[in-house]
Design an enzyme around this catalytic site. Structure first.
Site, PDB file in Angstrom:
ATOM      1  CB  SER A  95     -74.385  10.496 -11.107  1.00 51.13           C
ATOM      2  OG  SER A  95     -74.777  11.818 -10.815  1.00 51.13           O
ATOM      3  CG  ASP A 217     -78.728  10.482  -4.153  1.00 48.46           C
ATOM      4  OD1 ASP A 217     -78.023  11.490  -3.965  1.00 48.46           O
ATOM      5  OD2 ASP A 217     -78.610   9.735  -5.132  1.00 48.46           O
ATOM      6  CG  HIS A 245     -75.168  10.904  -5.913  1.00 48.84           C
ATOM      7  ND1 HIS A 245     -76.399  10.694  -6.505  1.00 48.84           N
ATOM      8  CD2 HIS A 245     -74.361  11.398  -6.904  1.00 48.84           C
ATOM      9  CE1 HIS A 245     -76.342  11.025  -7.782  1.00 48.84           C
ATOM     10  NE2 HIS A 245     -75.115  11.459  -8.053  1.00 48.84           N
TER      11      HIS A 245
END
Length: 277
Positions: A95, A217, A245
């Protein structure tokens, strides 16, 4: 042990010579890699750490000014690299750590061999022809919810971003990770994350990298991963069958396989059309 290593709760595991660094995302800690690390211990020297303010880092060293942008977190990465004298590392960032890793690599490119971005986004806010997935009002709502009741927010968001309804224990694990972060620090990290825009940095970056894009996502949509691929030299793009995610938690085997394939071959390039043909 060196103060930097204590500050970031650093762990060194594994038997190999090639160093691989795993960097966690927003609201998490090194514990979020627990489903993957064993697969790398025989062939790699694995480095795990917590950003200052996360997990079991030394929270007394948290500085709200320093960590008001992602550059502050990139300093953590560079501190670790310099303290350990690392070079030619494989950096795996989940991320927001994808862009943190890129920032660090632009400052010290000789330390990085390859980077793997899991669920990356150079900008979360929509902007003209760019789709980051969020409007300004969406981001402000997230900030408000974190500020008012962080625990309730983590309970609500964990199953959504995990996107693995058939295994609710994974959302429970993620919620536990989130709750390791103090609410005020979580809010500051969220603001640094969701206000960031590193699209211009992509054009300066040419170290071989892999974008691992999960299906469906909500935090990092296909458009964000595709933008990175189209605007970054030497970036390879794989759309995973994993959803949500956190594929390193929900589908660790697939995530491990893609990372190892990229490290070994560096010539993978899968498009969405190829995957869903």
């Amino acid at each position: 042990m060196h103060p930097i290593l204590i500050r970031n709760n650093l762990k060194i595991l594994g038997k190999g010579n090639q160093v691989i660094v795993f960097a966690h995302g927003f609201g998490c800690a090194q514990s979020s890699w627990k489903y993957m690390t064993d697969a790398f211990l025989d062939d790699f020297k694995v480095i795990l750490f917590d950003y200052v303010g996360s997990g079991r880092s030394d929270k007394t060293q948290y500085d709200y000014h320093k960590y008001s942008t992602l550059d502050g977190y990139a300093c953590d990465v560079l501190d670790i690299i310099e303290t350990l004298g690392l070079k030619d590392i494989i950096f795996v960032g989940h991320s927001v750590s994808s862009m943190i890793g890129m920032i660090a690599a632009l400052q010290k490119p000789e330390a990085f061999k390859k980077l793997i971005f899991i669920g990356p986004s150079p900008r979360y806010l929509n902007d003209r022809d760019y789709i980051g997935g969020f409007e300004a009002a969406d981001i402000e709502t997230i900030f408000t919810q974190i500020a008012e009741d962080y625990v309730s927010w983590t309970k609500a968001i964990a199953p959504i971003v995990m996107n693995k309804a058939e295994e609710p224990e994974l959302a429970g694990f993620l919620q536990g990770c989130f709750e390791e972060t103090e609410p005020s620090i979580a809010l500051a990290f969220a603001m640094a994350t969701f206000k960031a825009d590193y699209r211009d940095h992509l054009k300066k970056f040419d170290i071989p990298s892999l974008t691992l894009q999960s299906s469906n996502d909500i935090m990092a949509p296909f458009s964000a991963g595709e933008y990175i691929h189209q605007n970054t030299r030497n970036n390879f793009f794989v759309v995973m069958k994993a959803t949500g995610h956190f594929p390193h938690i929900s589908e660790p085997e697939e995530t491990i396989r893609e990372i190892k394939d990229f490290i070994a071959h560096e010539n993978i390039h899968t498009t969405r059309d190829e995957l869903y043909a």
